[in-house]
Write a protein that holds these residues in place. Structure first.
Motif, PDB file in Angstrom:
ATOM      1  N   LEU A 597      10.273  -5.645  -2.293  1.00 16.66           N
ATOM      2  CA  LEU A 597       9.103  -6.415  -2.711  1.00 16.66           C
ATOM      3  C   LEU A 597       8.894  -7.617  -1.796  1.00 16.66           C
ATOM      4  O   LEU A 597       7.773  -7.920  -1.382  1.00 16.66           O
ATOM      5  CB  LEU A 597       9.248  -6.848  -4.169  1.00 16.66           C
ATOM      6  CG  LEU A 597       8.028  -7.519  -4.796  1.00 16.66           C
ATOM      7  CD1 LEU A 597       7.840  -7.049  -6.239  1.00 16.66           C
ATOM      8  CD2 LEU A 597       8.169  -9.036  -4.774  1.00 16.66           C
ATOM      9  N   VAL A 598       9.991  -8.294  -1.440  1.00 16.15           N
ATOM     10  CA  VAL A 598       9.888  -9.467  -0.565  1.00 16.15           C
ATOM     11  C   VAL A 598       9.363  -9.065   0.809  1.00 16.15           C
ATOM     12  O   VAL A 598       8.548  -9.779   1.420  1.00 16.15           O
ATOM     13  CB  VAL A 598      11.255 -10.173  -0.457  1.00 16.15           C
ATOM     14  CG1 VAL A 598      11.229 -11.231   0.637  1.00 16.15           C
ATOM     15  CG2 VAL A 598      11.634 -10.802  -1.794  1.00 16.15           C
ATOM     16  N   ASP A 599       9.810  -7.902   1.318  1.00 18.65           N
ATOM     17  CA  ASP A 599       9.334  -7.443   2.622  1.00 18.65           C
ATOM     18  C   ASP A 599       7.832  -7.191   2.620  1.00 18.65           C
ATOM     19  O   ASP A 599       7.201  -7.204   3.687  1.00 18.65           O
ATOM     20  CB  ASP A 599      10.062  -6.149   3.017  1.00 18.65           C
ATOM     21  CG  ASP A 599      11.511  -6.408   3.411  1.00 18.65           C
ATOM     22  OD1 ASP A 599      11.841  -7.581   3.703  1.00 18.65           O
ATOM     23  OD2 ASP A 599      12.312  -5.456   3.413  1.00 18.65           O
ATOM     24  N   SER A 600       7.257  -6.948   1.452  1.00 23.67           N
ATOM     25  CA  SER A 600       5.814  -6.675   1.355  1.00 23.67           C
ATOM     26  C   SER A 600       5.054  -7.865   0.766  1.00 23.67           C
ATOM     27  O   SER A 600       3.905  -7.708   0.323  1.00 23.67           O
ATOM     28  CB  SER A 600       5.589  -5.433   0.482  1.00 23.67           C
ATOM     29  OG  SER A 600       6.314  -4.333   0.970  1.00 23.67           O
ATOM     30  N   TRP A 601       5.680  -9.016   0.758  1.00 20.78           N
ATOM     31  CA  TRP A 601       5.117 -10.200   0.090  1.00 20.78           C
ATOM     32  C   TRP A 601       3.730 -10.540   0.650  1.00 20.78           C
ATOM     33  O   TRP A 601       3.512 -10.584   1.850  1.00 20.78           O
ATOM     34  CB  TRP A 601       6.072 -11.378   0.266  1.00 20.78           C
ATOM     35  CG  TRP A 601       5.766 -12.548  -0.625  1.00 20.78           C
ATOM     36  CD1 TRP A 601       5.317 -13.767  -0.237  1.00 20.78           C
ATOM     37  CD2 TRP A 601       5.912 -12.595  -2.037  1.00 20.78           C
ATOM     38  NE1 TRP A 601       5.166 -14.582  -1.318  1.00 20.78           N
ATOM     39  CE2 TRP A 601       5.523 -13.888  -2.446  1.00 20.78           C
ATOM     40  CE3 TRP A 601       6.330 -11.677  -2.997  1.00 20.78           C
ATOM     41  CZ2 TRP A 601       5.534 -14.288  -3.779  1.00 20.78           C
ATOM     42  CZ3 TRP A 601       6.356 -12.070  -4.323  1.00 20.78           C
ATOM     43  CH2 TRP A 601       5.956 -13.363  -4.705  1.00 20.78           C
ATOM     44  N   LEU A 602       2.785 -10.731  -0.254  1.00 21.59           N
ATOM     45  CA  LEU A 602       1.409 -11.119   0.024  1.00 21.59           C
ATOM     46  C   LEU A 602       0.599 -10.051   0.766  1.00 21.59           C
ATOM     47  O   LEU A 602      -0.504 -10.323   1.247  1.00 21.59           O
ATOM     48  CB  LEU A 602       1.344 -12.443   0.797  1.00 21.59           C
ATOM     49  CG  LEU A 602       1.928 -13.673   0.038  1.00 21.59           C
ATOM     50  CD1 LEU A 602       1.744 -14.909   0.871  1.00 21.59           C
ATOM     51  CD2 LEU A 602       1.294 -13.824  -1.339  1.00 21.59           C
ATOM     52  N   MET A 603       1.137  -8.819   0.857  1.00 20.02           N
ATOM     53  CA  MET A 603       0.302  -7.733   1.331  1.00 20.02           C
ATOM     54  C   MET A 603      -0.846  -7.536   0.345  1.00 20.02           C
ATOM     55  O   MET A 603      -0.687  -7.753  -0.863  1.00 20.02           O
ATOM     56  CB  MET A 603       1.091  -6.427   1.442  1.00 20.02           C
ATOM     57  CG  MET A 603       1.959  -6.325   2.685  1.00 20.02           C
ATOM     58  SD  MET A 603       2.784  -4.709   2.809  1.00 20.02           S
ATOM     59  CE  MET A 603       1.369  -3.630   2.957  1.00 20.02           C
ATOM     60  N   SER A 604      -2.012  -7.090   0.847  1.00 18.09           N
ATOM     61  CA  SER A 604      -3.159  -6.953  -0.046  1.00 18.09           C
ATOM     62  C   SER A 604      -4.056  -5.816   0.427  1.00 18.09           C
ATOM     63  O   SER A 604      -3.920  -5.306   1.546  1.00 18.09           O
ATOM     64  CB  SER A 604      -3.954  -8.260  -0.094  1.00 18.09           C
ATOM     65  OG  SER A 604      -4.447  -8.595   1.198  1.00 18.09           O
ATOM     66  N   ASP A 605      -4.962  -5.411  -0.452  1.00 19.25           N
ATOM     67  CA  ASP A 605      -5.979  -4.434  -0.071  1.00 19.25           C
ATOM     68  C   ASP A 605      -6.735  -4.962   1.151  1.00 19.25           C
ATOM     69  O   ASP A 605      -6.860  -6.177   1.350  1.00 19.25           O
ATOM     70  CB  ASP A 605      -6.956  -4.205  -1.224  1.00 19.25           C
ATOM     71  CG  ASP A 605      -6.269  -3.659  -2.470  1.00 19.25           C
ATOM     72  OD1 ASP A 605      -5.108  -3.229  -2.364  1.00 19.25           O
ATOM     73  OD2 ASP A 605      -6.906  -3.676  -3.542  1.00 19.25           O
ATOM     74  N   TYR A 606      -7.264  -4.043   1.975  1.00 13.10           N
ATOM     75  CA  TYR A 606      -7.918  -4.500   3.196  1.00 13.10           C
ATOM     76  C   TYR A 606      -9.170  -3.663   3.461  1.00 13.10           C
ATOM     77  O   TYR A 606      -9.336  -2.557   2.936  1.00 13.10           O
ATOM     78  CB  TYR A 606      -6.965  -4.434   4.385  1.00 13.10           C
ATOM     79  CG  TYR A 606      -6.352  -3.074   4.629  1.00 13.10           C
ATOM     80  CD1 TYR A 606      -7.001  -2.124   5.425  1.00 13.10           C
ATOM     81  CD2 TYR A 606      -5.114  -2.745   4.071  1.00 13.10           C
ATOM     82  CE1 TYR A 606      -6.446  -0.884   5.648  1.00 13.10           C
ATOM     83  CE2 TYR A 606      -4.548  -1.505   4.286  1.00 13.10           C
ATOM     84  CZ  TYR A 606      -5.208  -0.576   5.075  1.00 13.10           C
ATOM     85  OH  TYR A 606      -4.654   0.650   5.307  1.00 13.10           O
ATOM     86  N   THR A 607     -10.041  -4.244   4.303  1.00 15.73           N
ATOM     87  CA  THR A 607     -11.298  -3.591   4.656  1.00 15.73           C
ATOM     88  C   THR A 607     -11.127  -2.788   5.938  1.00 15.73           C
ATOM     89  O   THR A 607     -10.507  -3.241   6.905  1.00 15.73           O
ATOM     90  CB  THR A 607     -12.405  -4.638   4.865  1.00 15.73           C
ATOM     91  OG1 THR A 607     -12.581  -5.365   3.653  1.00 15.73           O
ATOM     92  CG2 THR A 607     -13.719  -3.964   5.252  1.00 15.73           C
ATOM     93  N   VAL A 608     -11.685  -1.575   5.932  1.00 12.85           N
ATOM     94  CA  VAL A 608     -11.644  -0.705   7.104  1.00 12.85           C
ATOM     95  C   VAL A 608     -13.081  -0.520   7.587  1.00 12.85           C
ATOM     96  O   VAL A 608     -13.985  -0.200   6.803  1.00 12.85           O
ATOM     97  CB  VAL A 608     -11.024   0.659   6.761  1.00 12.85           C
ATOM     98  CG1 VAL A 608     -10.980   1.548   8.006  1.00 12.85           C
ATOM     99  CG2 VAL A 608      -9.624   0.479   6.186  1.00 12.85           C
TER     100      VAL A 608
END
Length: 855
Positions: A597-608
């Motif tokens: 979870l920490v390795d993915s911290w603040l990852m979010s949906d994104y626009t393509v």
């Protein structure tokens, strides 16, 4: 030397008596008597003796006298065994070929260019040396004690003498004077004497000794030469040479010292009148050498060197080293040894064995092994074990070999393999004819149980039951999961499937809530935690009966269900049981999940945003805009046009119903065959893009699931990397065009649906072997059961590199394409509150599941 009768006695200790066939004559020989063969029907067969098999080592020797006329005869066999299977050096045929010494071996031969059919006695020997993968070029041939120069026509071919266990079922005994598969012209003509077969390679000196002193030497050693695990208090014995009055005994542990010893050496143990000698108590696990020289006055015939080894270590493990424990057997065992008082047993995972205990017998129970590992039961897996022996003073004697054993983690309730007919099945399982429900069972040819169900009448259930007498305690050995394998039929009416257990007092029923169920046309496994039955009041340590059924007590539902492999398992980390916050797939919520979870911290949906791919990397493009014919043209300019095969080629082309202009219609028995070359340069990267419009009324999976496999060929030897995607909303994309892209990017495999990343494998490892790929079948449809379907394809492209998601979106939505890519579920699966970002809320959810485990 028998002189008369229809048998030839074996003067070794093995008792391989030969039987005379035809009418060979007893005559005077080189040493005592001999046999005279007529060259047309006489031979000796040694029933039950198969010579020396496999890759040796081996030696065969004989004295013979052949008339000079035999120099013009093709073959005359002396001593033979083995078979001619597949011409793979499976035969040992010591013979004369036009009067020359010749060893035929099925697929090759070794020969000497010297005529020895001359009315004189000759001694011959053939030796296969003691080496790994000995070849025909390693074989030695001797005439009259001299090593000969030989010619081998296949010198690098490995020797592999075949015995009676051949797949072809050929049983060839040792023959003297002919060969079991030989020609009638190969019967021996002349005299044969002193035939010997050794399962070791005699030295040059020993060949001379056997030749010069045949009959004068001590023989028939006990223990047999090379024997292992001999008693420490063994009494040596032998048979006398024909002229011996007494015997000089030599004994020791140094092979050279015993070989060269004389009456002044310490290895000399005295002269004896009797044919026996006892050294006393020998050490454990030693190799001892001995020699008996025959004595008659001043004449001394130096004997051959013999050897044996004493035992002391545990042997013959059960299960055999490297084997799997037999289901139901809860012990390990071994063979002990005379003079051993007890055994220290060690057991555990590789390189971490633990002391189990000291045992005076030769068996240890699984419960003792588990206790040594501080476990309640012995978990499935591969373990090492060792048994060390202690002497009669309880002091360490010999450390044993380290063996391996695989402990199974399951117990079979019923695999339906033992029923030979329906009567046998109905003798174990009941159906509606007995229990009053709407079921009928029968044995399926594939080794499963066929359950036909109909819930049109009360009790609106269809079930089959089995009384249990042999597998009652379902928690024994830590069993925690019940598995039922099942197969549905697509045309089945939907109904509820269930399993019920009864402990003699209470009954608990668990229902199936997985996808597909009775309409699943592929074998599936239903995993049920035994704790679920416990929670419903059934004692799973005393299961009396088991029931499998379809229906919920309400009218309706008919079809066919196949049942197979009902098995109990120890705890397993299965997707069905994993806690929601288990991020690393080990079924425990712990510190490793926090690290992910920490390795993915603040990852979010994104626009393509769409971006045009480089057409220079386009290998093939089928736009399927043809109006007829049996060719799909490649518009990439690379000349990779494809052949189209169909029952009716006129119905293949739809000139206006495609995603972009025309398309190809794939009906039953239609296939597009692209040339081999389209994948010839593919290795670590590739992209396949296409538009699909499927008949989703009956086959919603055409739009709602996709599978991607890639790897090397042949597939049987290299499990392919896999990626998959599916959704449950049947028909969500039915009757419309859907874009799919499959991308291999070194260690990544990705599936895109209408531009969205929907499935991926981040641990792919198999390189695509495009250079060995055959023709590519772009589309075909001829389903194995049920209604056959129709499928439309358009705009099929292959690129020789991994397209980005922006480039995939361009192919799916054009230059103005834009979408929001969600993290869930393809990229990660722990945006617990579905807010499009990994943050403190997700951390708090994981913390709330801390240390959860399914068992």
């Amino acid at each position: 030397d028998d002189g008369s009768g229809s048998t030839a006695a074996d003067s070794s200790v093995n008792g391989y008596t030969g039987t005379l066939m035809g009418e060979p004559n007893w005559v005077s020989g080189k040493v005592g008597g001999a046999l005279e063969f007529n060259g047309g029907s006489d031979y000796v067969v040694v029933n039950g003796c198969y010579g020396v098999l496999g890759n040796g080592p081996a030696t065969s020797t004989a004295w013979f006298k052949a008339p000079a006329s035999e120099a013009g005869t093709w073959f005359r066999d002396i001593v033979t065994w083995g078979t001619n299977v597949d011409s793979d050096v499976g035969r040992w045929e010591l013979t004369l070929n036009y009067g020359r010494l010749f060893l035929g071996m099925a697929g090759g031969f070794v020969k000497v260019d010297r005529v020895i059919a001359d009315d004189q006695w000759h001694h011959v020997a053939a030796v296969l040396p003691d080496k790994v993968n000995a070849t025909m070029g390693d074989i030695k041939l001797y005439i009259d004690g001299d090593l000969q120069s030989v010619y081998a026509n296949n010198p690098t071919k490995v020797v592999n003498i075949h015995g009676p266990d051949d797949a072809n079922g050929i049983f060839n005994d040792v023959y003297i004077g002919w060969y079991a598969e030989g020609k009638s012209s190969a019967y021996w003509l002349g005299l044969i004497d002193e035939v010997r077969i050794y399962d070791r390679a005699l030295t040059d000196a020993e060949i001379v000794t056997v030749m010069e002193y045949a009959g004068q030497l001590a023989g028939n050693p006990f223990p047999a030469d090379g024997q292992r695990s001999v008693s420490r208090n063994v009494v040596l014995s032998w048979s006398s040479g024909i002229d011996a009055n007494s015997h000089d005994v030599y004994f020791g542990t140094d092979v050279n010292a015993v070989t060269d010893a004389n009456t002044s050496s310490s290895e000399y143990k005295g002269n004896r009148d009797s044919n026996s000698y006892s050294y006393g108590t020998l050490d454990f696990e030693t190799t001892d050498y001995w020699r008996i020289d025959e004595v008659n006055g001043l004449n001394v015939w130096k004997g051959m060197l013999w050897r044996f080894s004493t035992g002391g270590r545990a042997t013959d493990p059960y299960p055999a080293d490297g084997a799997t424990a037999v289901p139901g057997e809860k012990f390990l065992s071994w063979n002990g040894f005379e003079g051993v008082s007890s055994y220290d047993v060690y057991f555990g995972p590789a390189d971490n064995m633990q002391y189990v205990g000291n045992y005076t017998d030769t068996t240890v129970m699984f419960s003792d092994l588990a206790a040594a590992l501080s476990e309640a039961f012995l978990s499935g897996g591969t373990y090492q074990w060792q048994v060390n022996t202690l002497d009669d003073q309880n002091q360490p004697a010999v450390d044993g070999d380290i063996w391996t054993v695989t402990i199974i983690d399951y117990e079979i309730v019923d695999n339906f393999d033992s029923y030979i007919d329906a009567a046998g099945l109905l003798g174990t399982w009941t159906d509606g004819n007995t229990n009053g429900t709407g079921s009928e069972i029968s044995e399926d040819l594939t080794g499963s149980m066929k359950l036909t169900y109909s819930n049109e009448l009360t009790p609106y259930r269809s079930e089959t039951s089995r009384q249990l007498s042999d597998v009652n305690d379902w928690n024994s050995d830590g069993m925690a999961i019940l598995t039922v394998s099942f197969l549905g039929v697509q045309d089945n009416n939907t109904a509820q499937m269930y399993v019920a257990l009864n402990d003699g007092t209470n009954t608990a029923e668990v229902t199936y809530d997985g996808g597909g169920g009775l309409t699943n046309r592929y074998w599936d496994s239903w995993y049920i935690k035994l704790q679920d039955f416990n929670d419903l009041g059934v004692d799973v340590t005393n299961v009396v009966s088991m029931t499998i059924g379809v229906g919920d007590g309400s009218p309706g539902g008919a079809g066919v269900l196949y049942i197979d492999d009902i098995v109990l398992y120890q705890p397993k980390c299965l997707a069905e049981f994993r806690p929601a916050a288990d991020l690393d797939g080990d079924c425990d919520v712990d510190i490793s999940d926090i690290e992910i979870l920490v390795d993915s911290w603040l990852m979010s949906d994104y626009t393509v945003i769409a971006q045009q791919p480089a057409d220079a990397n386009l290998i093939v493009h089928y736009d399927f805009d043809e109006v007829g014919g049996n060719i799909a043209y490649d518009s990439s300019g690379n000349g990779n046009s494809a052949a189209v095969e169909a029952n009716d080629i006129a119905t293949v082309w739809d000139t206006s119903g495609g995603y972009d202009s025309g398309c190809i219609v794939i009906e039953p028995n239609t296939v597009v065959i692209a040339p081999n070359s389209i994948f010839s340069a593919i290795g670590r990267e590739v992209t396949v893009s296409l538009w699909v419009n499927g008949d989703t009324q009956d086959y919603s999976r055409w739009a709602n699931q996709a599978n991607f496999a890639a790897g090397a060929v042949p597939r049987e030897d290299n499990p392919w990397d896999q990626a998959s995607w599916s959704i449950d909303s049947a028909g969500s994309y039915g009757g419309q065009w859907n874009h799919y892209a499959f991308v291999r990017d070194d260690g990544l495999m990705r599936i895109y649906h209408n531009g969205l990343l929907v499935g991926q494998n981040t641990e792919a490892s198999e390189q695509i072997d495009g250079g060995n790929a055959g023709p590519s079948y772009l589309a075909s449809s001829s389903l194995d059961t049920g209604t056959q379907t129709q499928l439309r394809l358009d705009e099929f492209r292959i690129y020789d590199y991994a397209l980005s998601q922006q480039q995939i979106l361009y192919l799916a939505a054009g230059v103005s394409g834009q979408l929001i890519q969600s993290l869930e579920p393809a990229i990660l699966n722990f945006d617990f509150n579905n807010d499009g970002q990994i943050d403190l809320i997700d951390f708090s959810v994981l913390a709330g599941k801390w240390l959860q485990t399914p068992f």
